[in-house]
Design a protein around this motif. Sequence first.
Motif, short mmCIF file in Angstrom:
data_model
loop_
_atom_site.label_atom_id
_atom_site.label_comp_id
_atom_site.label_asym_id
_atom_site.label_seq_id
_atom_site.Cartn_x
_atom_site.Cartn_y
_atom_site.Cartn_z
N GLU A 73 0.83 -1.21 0.00
CA GLU A 73 0.00 0.00 0.00
C GLU A 73 0.87 1.26 0.00
OE1 GLU A 73 -3.21 0.23 -0.40
OE2 GLU A 73 -3.75 -1.86 -0.13
N PHE A 74 1.93 1.24 0.80
CA PHE A 74 2.80 2.42 0.88
C PHE A 74 3.62 2.61 -0.40
CE2 PHE A 74 1.52 3.47 5.00
CZ PHE A 74 2.04 4.71 5.30
N GLN A 75 3.99 1.54 -1.06
CA GLN A 75 4.68 1.68 -2.33
C GLN A 75 3.74 2.27 -3.39
OE1 GLN A 75 6.31 -2.32 -2.51
NE2 GLN A 75 8.31 -1.59 -1.79
N ASP A 76 2.47 1.87 -3.35
CA ASP A 76 1.48 2.47 -4.25
C ASP A 76 1.31 3.96 -3.92
OD1 ASP A 76 1.03 0.08 -5.55
OD2 ASP A 76 -0.83 -0.38 -4.47
N ALA A 77 1.25 4.28 -2.64
CA ALA A 77 1.12 5.68 -2.22
C ALA A 77 2.30 6.50 -2.72
CB ALA A 77 1.01 5.77 -0.69
N LEU A 78 3.50 5.93 -2.58
CA LEU A 78 4.70 6.63 -3.05
C LEU A 78 4.65 6.86 -4.56
CD1 LEU A 78 7.42 7.83 -2.18
CD2 LEU A 78 8.43 5.57 -2.55
N ASP A 79 4.22 5.87 -5.30
CA ASP A 79 4.08 6.04 -6.76
C ASP A 79 3.11 7.17 -7.08
OD1 ASP A 79 5.82 3.94 -7.25
OD2 ASP A 79 4.23 2.47 -7.65
N SER A 103 -5.11 11.92 -3.25
CA SER A 103 -6.23 11.27 -2.56
C SER A 103 -6.03 9.75 -2.54
CB SER A 103 -7.56 11.60 -3.23
OG SER A 103 -7.83 12.97 -3.14
N GLY A 104 -5.53 9.22 -3.64
CA GLY A 104 -5.23 7.79 -3.71
C GLY A 104 -4.16 7.39 -2.71
N ALA A 105 -3.15 8.24 -2.57
CA ALA A 105 -2.09 7.96 -1.59
C ALA A 105 -2.67 7.95 -0.18
CB ALA A 105 -0.99 9.02 -1.69
N LEU A 106 -3.56 8.87 0.09
CA LEU A 106 -4.20 8.93 1.41
C LEU A 106 -5.03 7.67 1.66
CD1 LEU A 106 -4.25 10.93 3.73
CD2 LEU A 106 -6.16 12.09 2.63
N THR A 107 -5.73 7.21 0.64
CA THR A 107 -6.51 5.98 0.76
C THR A 107 -5.60 4.78 1.01
OG1 THR A 107 -8.24 6.87 -0.67
CG2 THR A 107 -8.16 4.47 -0.43
N ASP A 108 -4.48 4.72 0.28
CA ASP A 108 -3.52 3.63 0.48
C ASP A 108 -3.02 3.59 1.92
OD1 ASP A 108 -3.55 2.68 -2.16
OD2 ASP A 108 -2.00 4.11 -2.79
N ASP A 122 -4.50 4.80 4.63
CA ASP A 122 -5.59 4.37 5.52
C ASP A 122 -5.82 2.87 5.41
OD1 ASP A 122 -5.98 6.95 6.41
OD2 ASP A 122 -7.66 7.36 5.05
N THR A 123 -5.75 2.34 4.19
CA THR A 123 -5.96 0.91 3.96
C THR A 123 -4.89 0.08 4.67
OG1 THR A 123 -6.99 1.40 1.83
CG2 THR A 123 -6.23 -0.85 2.16
N CYS A 124 -3.70 0.61 4.77
CA CYS A 124 -2.61 -0.09 5.45
C CYS A 124 -3.01 -0.48 6.86
CB CYS A 124 -1.37 0.81 5.46
SG CYS A 124 -0.08 0.31 6.61
N LEU A 125 -3.69 0.40 7.55
CA LEU A 125 -4.05 0.13 8.94
C LEU A 125 -5.22 -0.84 9.09
CD1 LEU A 125 -3.65 3.64 10.60
CD2 LEU A 125 -2.12 1.68 10.73
N ASP A 126 -5.99 -1.03 8.03
CA ASP A 126 -7.15 -1.93 8.10
C ASP A 126 -6.78 -3.34 8.57
OD1 ASP A 126 -8.73 0.14 7.28
OD2 ASP A 126 -9.01 -0.60 5.23
N GLY A 127 -5.63 -3.84 8.13
CA GLY A 127 -5.22 -5.19 8.48
C GLY A 127 -4.87 -5.37 9.95
N PHE A 128 -4.68 -4.27 10.67
CA PHE A 128 -4.30 -4.34 12.09
C PHE A 128 -5.46 -4.02 13.02
CE2 PHE A 128 -0.46 -3.28 9.72
CZ PHE A 128 0.38 -4.30 10.14
N GLU A 129 -6.65 -3.84 12.45
CA GLU A 129 -7.80 -3.47 13.25
C GLU A 129 -8.05 -4.51 14.35
OE1 GLU A 129 -12.39 -2.51 12.38
OE2 GLU A 129 -10.93 -1.73 10.94
#
Length: 191
Positions: free
Chosen positions: A106-112, A141-146, A148-155
């Motif tokens: 997700e963070f690599q996508d955000a960086l792109d 906005s896509g980077a911001l979504t990426d 946020d999505t990163c944290l979903d797996g740790f909920e």
Amino acid sequence: MVCTRIMIVTFLLLSWFTAPSCSWASRKENNYVKDACSVTRYKDICINSLSSYSNTAKRDPSKWARAGVSVTIGVTKNTIRYLIGLKKKNSMKGRNRVAVLDCVEEFQDALDNLHKALGVLRHISSDSFITQMDDVTTWISGALTDEDTCLDGFEGQKGKEIKMLARKVTKVSYFTSNALALVTKLASAGP
């Protein structure tokens, strides 16, 4: 002896006369960054991270937008290094390990997305300004979504490493949010 006193008095007078102009200049630079950051949600982070750009950006929304995205790229890269370190450390197991792997992606996508946005911001054209701003806004906005999505797996997960990871990811999202606000300010100002 008299010569020494004259030199001291001269030095003190020169110091006294030059000090106000120095503080006036730094106040003016501080006002530039405060003005630029007035549109952001996380003003303290914005001011602290962008104050060094005051001399060059002054009142130019395009330069502030580029600075905001550039700083966000740096913070994002640092977080990717941290996430890769967690992955290599292999201290997280099961669901958390999978979440870390997803987070890196997700963070690599955000960086792109941030790099694409910065590339366009460096070559703003009055002919295609609206399209360029739409693209840049979409990417940030896509980077911001990426992020946020990163944290979903740790909920629902607990632990020291997860808290640290959540803090770092959240901090990046603050920078990204600020960059988006600076881009929005540029879009409303026009080419």
